[in-house]
Design a protein around this motif. Structure first.
Motif, mmCIF file in Angstrom:
data_model
loop_
_atom_site.group_PDB
_atom_site.id
_atom_site.type_symbol
_atom_site.label_atom_id
_atom_site.label_comp_id
_atom_site.label_asym_id
_atom_site.label_seq_id
_atom_site.Cartn_x
_atom_site.Cartn_y
_atom_site.Cartn_z
ATOM 1 N N SER A 56 0.835 -1.208 0.000
ATOM 2 C CA SER A 56 0.000 0.000 0.000
ATOM 3 C C SER A 56 0.868 1.256 0.000
ATOM 4 O O SER A 56 0.509 2.265 -0.623
ATOM 5 C CB SER A 56 -0.939 -0.008 1.207
ATOM 6 N N ASP A 57 2.014 1.213 0.668
ATOM 7 C CA ASP A 57 2.919 2.362 0.678
ATOM 8 C C ASP A 57 3.490 2.617 -0.718
ATOM 9 O O ASP A 57 3.640 3.773 -1.146
ATOM 10 C CB ASP A 57 4.057 2.138 1.676
ATOM 11 N N GLU A 58 3.825 1.551 -1.422
ATOM 12 C CA GLU A 58 4.362 1.713 -2.774
ATOM 13 C C GLU A 58 3.309 2.264 -3.727
ATOM 14 O O GLU A 58 3.615 3.110 -4.580
ATOM 15 C CB GLU A 58 4.890 0.363 -3.279
ATOM 16 N N LEU A 59 2.082 1.827 -3.577
ATOM 17 C CA LEU A 59 1.011 2.360 -4.418
ATOM 18 C C LEU A 59 0.756 3.837 -4.113
ATOM 19 O O LEU A 59 0.503 4.633 -5.023
ATOM 20 C CB LEU A 59 -0.268 1.548 -4.217
ATOM 21 N N ALA A 60 0.840 4.198 -2.831
ATOM 22 C CA ALA A 60 0.663 5.600 -2.454
ATOM 23 C C ALA A 60 1.793 6.454 -3.031
ATOM 24 O O ALA A 60 1.559 7.573 -3.516
ATOM 25 C CB ALA A 60 0.621 5.735 -0.935
ATOM 26 N N LYS A 61 3.004 5.924 -2.986
ATOM 27 C CA LYS A 61 4.145 6.647 -3.560
ATOM 28 C C LYS A 61 3.953 6.839 -5.061
ATOM 29 O O LYS A 61 4.213 7.928 -5.590
ATOM 30 C CB LYS A 61 5.442 5.890 -3.293
ATOM 31 N N LEU A 62 3.483 5.804 -5.741
ATOM 32 C CA LEU A 62 3.257 5.897 -7.180
ATOM 33 C C LEU A 62 2.283 7.027 -7.494
ATOM 34 O O LEU A 62 2.521 7.839 -8.392
ATOM 35 C CB LEU A 62 2.714 4.569 -7.712
ATOM 36 N N ARG A 63 1.203 7.094 -6.741
ATOM 37 C CA ARG A 63 0.192 8.132 -6.986
ATOM 38 C C ARG A 63 0.723 9.532 -6.693
ATOM 39 O O ARG A 63 0.224 10.513 -7.247
ATOM 40 C CB ARG A 63 -1.056 7.854 -6.139
ATOM 41 N N SER A 64 1.729 9.622 -5.825
ATOM 42 C CA SER A 64 2.253 10.937 -5.439
ATOM 43 C C SER A 64 3.249 11.511 -6.443
ATOM 44 O O SER A 64 3.543 12.706 -6.409
ATOM 45 C CB SER A 64 2.922 10.851 -4.061
ATOM 46 N N LEU A 65 3.778 10.668 -7.316
ATOM 47 C CA LEU A 65 4.808 11.108 -8.246
ATOM 48 C C LEU A 65 4.214 11.691 -9.517
ATOM 49 O O LEU A 65 3.030 11.516 -9.805
ATOM 50 C CB LEU A 65 5.731 9.931 -8.594
ATOM 51 N N SER A 66 5.065 12.333 -10.299
ATOM 52 C CA SER A 66 4.642 12.883 -11.590
ATOM 53 C C SER A 66 5.839 12.900 -12.535
ATOM 54 O O SER A 66 6.979 12.680 -12.126
ATOM 55 C CB SER A 66 4.079 14.301 -11.428
ATOM 56 N N GLY A 67 5.560 13.137 -13.811
ATOM 57 C CA GLY A 67 6.628 13.260 -14.792
ATOM 58 C C GLY A 67 7.430 11.981 -14.954
ATOM 59 O O GLY A 67 6.922 10.865 -14.824
ATOM 60 N N THR A 68 8.725 12.158 -15.203
ATOM 61 C CA THR A 68 9.608 11.018 -15.428
ATOM 62 C C THR A 68 9.716 10.129 -14.200
ATOM 63 O O THR A 68 9.817 8.902 -14.323
ATOM 64 C CB THR A 68 11.010 11.499 -15.841
ATOM 65 N N GLU A 69 9.677 10.734 -13.003
ATOM 66 C CA GLU A 69 9.740 9.928 -11.780
ATOM 67 C C GLU A 69 8.563 8.961 -11.710
ATOM 68 O O GLU A 69 8.729 7.793 -11.345
ATOM 69 C CB GLU A 69 9.751 10.829 -10.546
ATOM 70 N N PHE A 70 7.399 9.455 -12.070
ATOM 71 C CA PHE A 70 6.225 8.583 -12.082
ATOM 72 C C PHE A 70 6.406 7.469 -13.115
ATOM 73 O O PHE A 70 6.156 6.291 -12.829
ATOM 74 C CB PHE A 70 4.956 9.375 -12.411
ATOM 75 N N ASP A 71 6.823 7.834 -14.327
ATOM 76 C CA ASP A 71 6.958 6.847 -15.399
ATOM 77 C C ASP A 71 7.912 5.725 -15.001
ATOM 78 O O ASP A 71 7.616 4.538 -15.195
ATOM 79 C CB ASP A 71 7.472 7.524 -16.678
ATOM 80 N N VAL A 72 9.054 6.097 -14.449
ATOM 81 C CA VAL A 72 10.056 5.098 -14.067
ATOM 82 C C VAL A 72 9.531 4.199 -12.963
ATOM 83 O O VAL A 72 9.665 2.966 -13.027
ATOM 84 C CB VAL A 72 11.365 5.788 -13.626
ATOM 85 N N TYR A 73 8.901 4.790 -11.959
ATOM 86 C CA TYR A 73 8.435 3.978 -10.829
ATOM 87 C C TYR A 73 7.306 3.046 -11.266
ATOM 88 O O TYR A 73 7.230 1.889 -10.817
ATOM 89 C CB TYR A 73 7.983 4.879 -9.685
ATOM 90 N N PHE A 74 6.438 3.529 -12.139
ATOM 91 C CA PHE A 74 5.388 2.663 -12.677
ATOM 92 C C PHE A 74 6.005 1.471 -13.398
ATOM 93 O O PHE A 74 5.597 0.317 -13.196
ATOM 94 C CB PHE A 74 4.480 3.434 -13.633
ATOM 95 N N LEU A 75 6.971 1.730 -14.265
ATOM 96 C CA LEU A 75 7.621 0.655 -15.010
ATOM 97 C C LEU A 75 8.300 -0.330 -14.067
ATOM 98 O O LEU A 75 8.238 -1.551 -14.267
ATOM 99 C CB LEU A 75 8.636 1.231 -15.992
#
Length: 225
Positions: A149-168
């Motif tokens: 749940s913490d990792e999913l919350a972190k994913l939702r908090s990111l944007s831009g390239t940081e979001f893309d990389v973490y999603f991948l």
């Protein structure tokens, strides 16, 4: 003018949300219908898998596993500005929605619950004890590859390239974590349709995993340890 433009944008966004929601429900129902209708020539109630079978355990656990992948893909499709990642997320979401619908359709056909009644996972695998030592999985907790749940919350908090990389990174780990379940079912499930679905999952997700590794590398990052 500014107010009118804002209202139009809000209305457009709301319309897209409704359309996407309806499409998701339609795909899930279609998959369930396919799962209910697929029968091999000559099959009857005597071929219904037992409650402790690989077929039922795989359908229950992989559906749960897929639903988190769908959630992450839906988040990426809405947040990313990268066309390649948006397309990848759409492909993952669409494919796994149909597969979840199919597996839930089978479970209904077999008179089995949609999830394990005792809350455990992967007991249907002879190698389940191997996975219980994983830091991200276990027969009574998260299955291998699933995000916390913490990792999913972190994913939702990111944007831009940081979001893309973490999603991948999360989705790659998710695919790789679910592969042993699909491999086991492709080999040990009793019904050919279940073995075929599991094998198709392995093939499609192997290709997606290779592609995600490429996308991660292109963004100067590495897969999660």
């Amino acid at each position: 003018m500014t107010s009118d433009t804002g209202q139009q944008r809000h209305a457009s966004t709301a319309t897209r949300t409704v359309v996407v929601t309806v499409a998701v429900v339609a795909v899930l129902l279609l998959g369930a219908a396919v799962g209910l209708l697929i029968r091999l020539p000559g099959t009857d109630s005597s071929t219904t898998p037992g409650k402790d079978s690989v077929d039922i355990g795989f359908a229950q656990d992989m559906a749960v596993h897929h639903l988190q992948g769908i959630t992450m893909a839906n988040t990426a499709r809405d947040k990313t500005a990268d066309p390649a990642i948006r397309q990848l997320a759409f492909d993952i979401e669409s494919t796994q929605l149909e597969q979840v619908g199919r597996m839930k359709g089978w479970l209904t056909l077999w008179g089995a619950p949609e999830q394990s009644v005792d809350g455990t996972h992967m007991a249907w695998m002879e190698s389940a004890s191997h996975h219980s030592s994983s830091s991200n999985g276990g027969t009574s907790g998260l299955m291998p590859g699933m995000a916390t749940s913490d990792e999913l919350a972190k994913l939702r908090s990111l944007s831009g390239t940081e979001f893309d990389v973490y999603f991948l990174q999360l989705m790659l780990r998710h695919h790789e974590g679910g592969a042993p379940m699909a491999q086991y079912a492709a080999t040990h499930a009793g019904l050919p349709v279940v073995r075929t679905l599991a094998d198709n999952m392995l093939k499609s997700q192997a290709g997606e995993s290779t592609y995600m590794k490429q996308l991660i590398a292109e963004r100067g990052a590495a897969p999660l340890p």
